[in-house]
Write a protein that holds these residues in place. Structure first.
Motif, PDB file in Angstrom:
ATOM      1  N   LYS A 288       0.861  -1.166   0.000  1.00  0.00           N
ATOM      2  CA  LYS A 288       0.000   0.000   0.000  1.00  0.00           C
ATOM      3  C   LYS A 288       0.904   1.224   0.000  1.00  0.00           C
ATOM      4  O   LYS A 288       2.003   1.184   0.547  1.00  0.00           O
ATOM      5  N   ALA A 289       0.416   2.326  -0.557  1.00  0.00           N
ATOM      6  CA  ALA A 289       1.289   3.484  -0.768  1.00  0.00           C
ATOM      7  C   ALA A 289       1.434   4.367   0.468  1.00  0.00           C
ATOM      8  O   ALA A 289       1.396   5.600   0.378  1.00  0.00           O
ATOM      9  N   GLY A 290       1.620   3.748   1.629  1.00  0.00           N
ATOM     10  CA  GLY A 290       1.873   4.530   2.833  1.00  0.00           C
ATOM     11  C   GLY A 290       3.227   5.211   2.750  1.00  0.00           C
ATOM     12  O   GLY A 290       4.182   4.633   2.218  1.00  0.00           O
ATOM     13  N   TYR A 309      -3.926   2.548  -2.566  1.00  0.00           N
ATOM     14  CA  TYR A 309      -3.532   3.791  -1.925  1.00  0.00           C
ATOM     15  C   TYR A 309      -4.787   4.428  -1.340  1.00  0.00           C
ATOM     16  O   TYR A 309      -5.884   4.250  -1.867  1.00  0.00           O
ATOM     17  N   ILE A 310      -4.621   5.134  -0.233  1.00  0.00           N
ATOM     18  CA  ILE A 310      -5.753   5.786   0.399  1.00  0.00           C
ATOM     19  C   ILE A 310      -6.173   6.963  -0.456  1.00  0.00           C
ATOM     20  O   ILE A 310      -5.352   7.781  -0.866  1.00  0.00           O
ATOM     21  N   HIS A 311      -7.459   7.051  -0.709  1.00  0.00           N
ATOM     22  CA  HIS A 311      -8.055   8.079  -1.577  1.00  0.00           C
ATOM     23  C   HIS A 311      -7.398   9.437  -1.377  1.00  0.00           C
ATOM     24  O   HIS A 311      -7.428  10.002  -0.284  1.00  0.00           O
ATOM     25  N   ASN A 312      -6.792   9.960  -2.450  1.00  0.00           N
ATOM     26  CA  ASN A 312      -6.149  11.281  -2.482  1.00  0.00           C
ATOM     27  C   ASN A 312      -4.979  11.412  -1.521  1.00  0.00           C
ATOM     28  O   ASN A 312      -3.906  11.885  -1.901  1.00  0.00           O
ATOM     29  N   GLN A 313      -5.124  10.991  -0.278  1.00  0.00           N
ATOM     30  CA  GLN A 313      -4.078  11.177   0.724  1.00  0.00           C
ATOM     31  C   GLN A 313      -2.761  10.529   0.298  1.00  0.00           C
ATOM     32  O   GLN A 313      -1.687  11.094   0.510  1.00  0.00           O
ATOM     33  N   GLU A 314      -2.830   9.332  -0.287  1.00  0.00           N
ATOM     34  CA  GLU A 314      -1.622   8.628  -0.714  1.00  0.00           C
ATOM     35  C   GLU A 314      -1.450   8.625  -2.231  1.00  0.00           C
ATOM     36  O   GLU A 314      -0.562   7.950  -2.747  1.00  0.00           O
ATOM     37  N   LEU A 315      -2.266   9.402  -2.915  1.00  0.00           N
ATOM     38  CA  LEU A 315      -2.184   9.474  -4.370  1.00  0.00           C
ATOM     39  C   LEU A 315      -0.813   9.966  -4.820  1.00  0.00           C
ATOM     40  O   LEU A 315      -0.209   9.416  -5.750  1.00  0.00           O
ATOM     41  N   GLY A 316      -0.305  10.994  -4.174  1.00  0.00           N
ATOM     42  CA  GLY A 316       1.005  11.534  -4.535  1.00  0.00           C
ATOM     43  C   GLY A 316       2.126  10.540  -4.326  1.00  0.00           C
ATOM     44  O   GLY A 316       3.114  10.530  -5.079  1.00  0.00           O
ATOM     45  N   ASN A 317       2.001   9.690  -3.308  1.00  0.00           N
ATOM     46  CA  ASN A 317       3.022   8.661  -3.061  1.00  0.00           C
ATOM     47  C   ASN A 317       3.086   7.681  -4.221  1.00  0.00           C
ATOM     48  O   ASN A 317       4.162   7.309  -4.693  1.00  0.00           O
ATOM     49  N   MET A 318       1.901   7.248  -4.673  1.00  0.00           N
ATOM     50  CA  MET A 318       1.837   6.324  -5.806  1.00  0.00           C
ATOM     51  C   MET A 318       2.417   6.969  -7.065  1.00  0.00           C
ATOM     52  O   MET A 318       3.225   6.366  -7.776  1.00  0.00           O
TER      53      MET A 318
END
Length: 379
Positions: A288-290, A309-318
Motif C-alpha cells: 500500500k502506498a503509505g 492507496y488511500i483516496h487522495n491522501q496517498e495518491l502523490g506517493n503512488m
C-alpha cells in the motif's frame, strides 16, 4: 541553559506516525544526550469518540469499507467540517493533554498527527505556558488540508508540493520548512548479494529462491489474502512473505493457508522489528502506498507494485513511484501476479531498475530535522 525536553504526540493510525517519532527521538538524543524525549498517545482510553473516529474508523474505512474513507477525506478538506469535529473532541482531548503537559513539563511539543496539533496548542494556552510547538507533516506529497488547519503553528514538510499546499491555505511561508524524509538509518545500510543470501538463511527462506514481500504498514496490506490465493491457484514458484500488522484475522487465515498448502513457500508475520531485513531479502515488494513504507522500500532500492492507496491522501506517493519508474500501480490480484512473474523472469530487469534508482534522489538525513528542533529557542 534550560534542559531540552520534548513531548512527542502521536496516534496509532497506521505505523508511519509513530515510526517517524521514534527515529527523531533517537536522532535528538544522539545530538544532545542531555535532552529528554517523551512519547505519548494523544488520546487517552476514555477518549471514545477520538479512538472510534481516528483509529477504528480509519482501519475499517481503509481496509474494508472503501467508499467511506473518500467521503470522510473530502469532508475533511473543508474548514466547517473540521471545526464541527474539533468541537466534539476539544473538551476531553485538551483536558487530557493539559494533564500530560503539566506532568511532563516539556520545553517543546512535536505533533505527529494532524488531529492533535490544535488541541496541543489549546492546552498550552490554557496552562499559560510558552512551549515550542512543531507539526511534523507525515504525508509527503498530497497533504490533507486538515494538517494546516491552524495557521499559527510551525510545520515541517517533506516536499515542495506539500509546502505549496500549506501556503495556499494561508500558512505564512516562514512557518513551513522543507525537511528530509525521516528514515531509520538501518534502511540505508549497504547490502549486496552475499548479504541477501545471508538474510534469507537467517529468516528461514531458501537462499536461491526469488522472494516477494507483501506489506502495508500497521494494518497490513489490504487485499493481501486475494493475492496469496492467486499464488495458490497459479502454483507460485517464488517465496512469499506477508506482514499482517495488527490484522490478526488476516494473520490467522494465512497461517492456516500455509499449513494447508505446504508446497506454497509462505512466511506469515504479525509485527516485526526487522522489516528492513525482509525488504532487503526480497526481489520486489507489493504494498500500500503509505509514506513511511514507500520511503523504506525505495531506500533499499527494491521495485514496488502498489496495489492500494488511500483516496487522495496517498495518491502523490503512488505517482512519485510510478513517475520515477521504480514502481507500478496495479490493483487486480491476477494482474499483480502476472507482473510479479514478469519481473522475476526478466533477466535484464535488475540492471534497468538499478539505473532508475540511480536517478532517484531524495534526502533521508533525519539528523537535519533533529538539528532544526534543537536549534529552536526555549521560550
Amino acid at each position: 541553559m534550560a534542559k531540552r525536553k520534548f513531548l512527542f504526540l502521536y496516534l496509532t493510525t497506521g505505523a508511519g506516525h509513530i515510526s517517524t517519532a521514534r527515529v527523531l527521538k533517537e536522532e535528538i538524543l544522539k545530538q544532545n544526550p542531555d535532552a529528554e524525549v517523551v512519547m505519548a498517545n494523544g488520546f487517552d482510553r476514555a477518549n471514545v469518540f477520538g479512538k472510534v473516529a481516528f483509529e477504528y474508523l480509519y482501519f475499517w474505512s481503509t481496509n474494508f469499507l472503501h467508499g467511506l474513507f473518500p467521503l470522510i477525506y473530502d469532508l475533511g478538506q473543508h474548514r466547517p467540517f473540521i471545526t464541527f469535529i474539533s468541537k466534539i473532541m476539544r473538551s476531553h482531548t485538551v483536558h487530557y493533554l493539559k494533564k500530560v503537559i503539566k506532568r511532563e513539563q516539556p520545553t517543546d511539543i512535536v505533533s505527529f498527527h494532524h488531529s492533535l496539533s490544535t488541541f496541543a496548542k489549546s492546552a498550552v494556552l490554557r496552562l499559560h505556558k510558552k512551549i515550542n510547538i512543531t507539526v511534523m507533516v507525515t504525508d509527503p506529497f498530497t497533504v490533507p488540508h486538515v494538517w494546516f488547519w491552524d495557521r499559527s503553528l510551525d510545520y515541517f514538510v517533506y516536499s515542495e508540493e506539500a509546502r505549496q499546499t500549506g501556503i495556499a491555505l494561508k500558512v505564512p511561508e516562514n512557518q513551513i520548512k522543507l525537511v528530509p524524509f525521516v528514515l531509520n538509518p538501518k534502511y540505508l545500510q549497504p547490502f549486496g548479494k552475499k548479504e541477501i543470501l545471508a538474510l534469507r538463511k537467517k529468516r528461514g527462506f531458501d537462499p536461491n529462491k526469488k522472494t516477494v514481500l507483501l506489506v502495508g504498514g500497521g494494518d497490513g496490506l489490504p487485499g493481501a489474502v486475494d493475492i496469496v490465493n492467486k499464488c495458490v491457484m497459479r502454483h507460485a514458484k517464488f517465496a512469499i512473505a506477508v506482514v499482517c500488522g495488527k490484522d490478526m484475522g488476516k494473520y490467522a487465515y494465512l497461517e492456516s493457508l500455509s499449513r494447508l498448502y505446504p508446497k506454497l513457500d509462505l512466511h506469515v508475520y504479525s509485527f516485526v522489528d526487522y522489516l528492513d531485513e525482509l525488504i532487503k531479502l526480497s526481489d520486489c515488494v507489493v504494498m500500500k502506498a503509505g509514506p513511511a513504507t514507500l520511503i523504506e522500500v525505495l531506500s533499499c532500492r527494491k521495485p514496488i507494485i502498489i496495489s492500494r492507496y488511500i483516496h487522495n491522501q496517498e495518491l502523490g506517493n503512488m505517482r512519485f513511484a510510478v513517475k520515477n519508474k521504480v514502481g507500478y500501480f496495479i490493483q487486480k490480484p491476477s494482474d499483480i501476479y502476472d507482473k510479479i512473474e514478469e519481473l522475476l523472469s526478466d533477466e535484464n530487469f535488475d540492471s534497468r531498475m538499478s539505473e532508475n534508482f540511480d536517478r532517484l534522489k531524495f534526502d533521508t538525513d533525519s539528523s537535519k530535522i533533529a538539528k532544526l528542533l534543537l536549534e529552536k529557542k526555549v521560550q
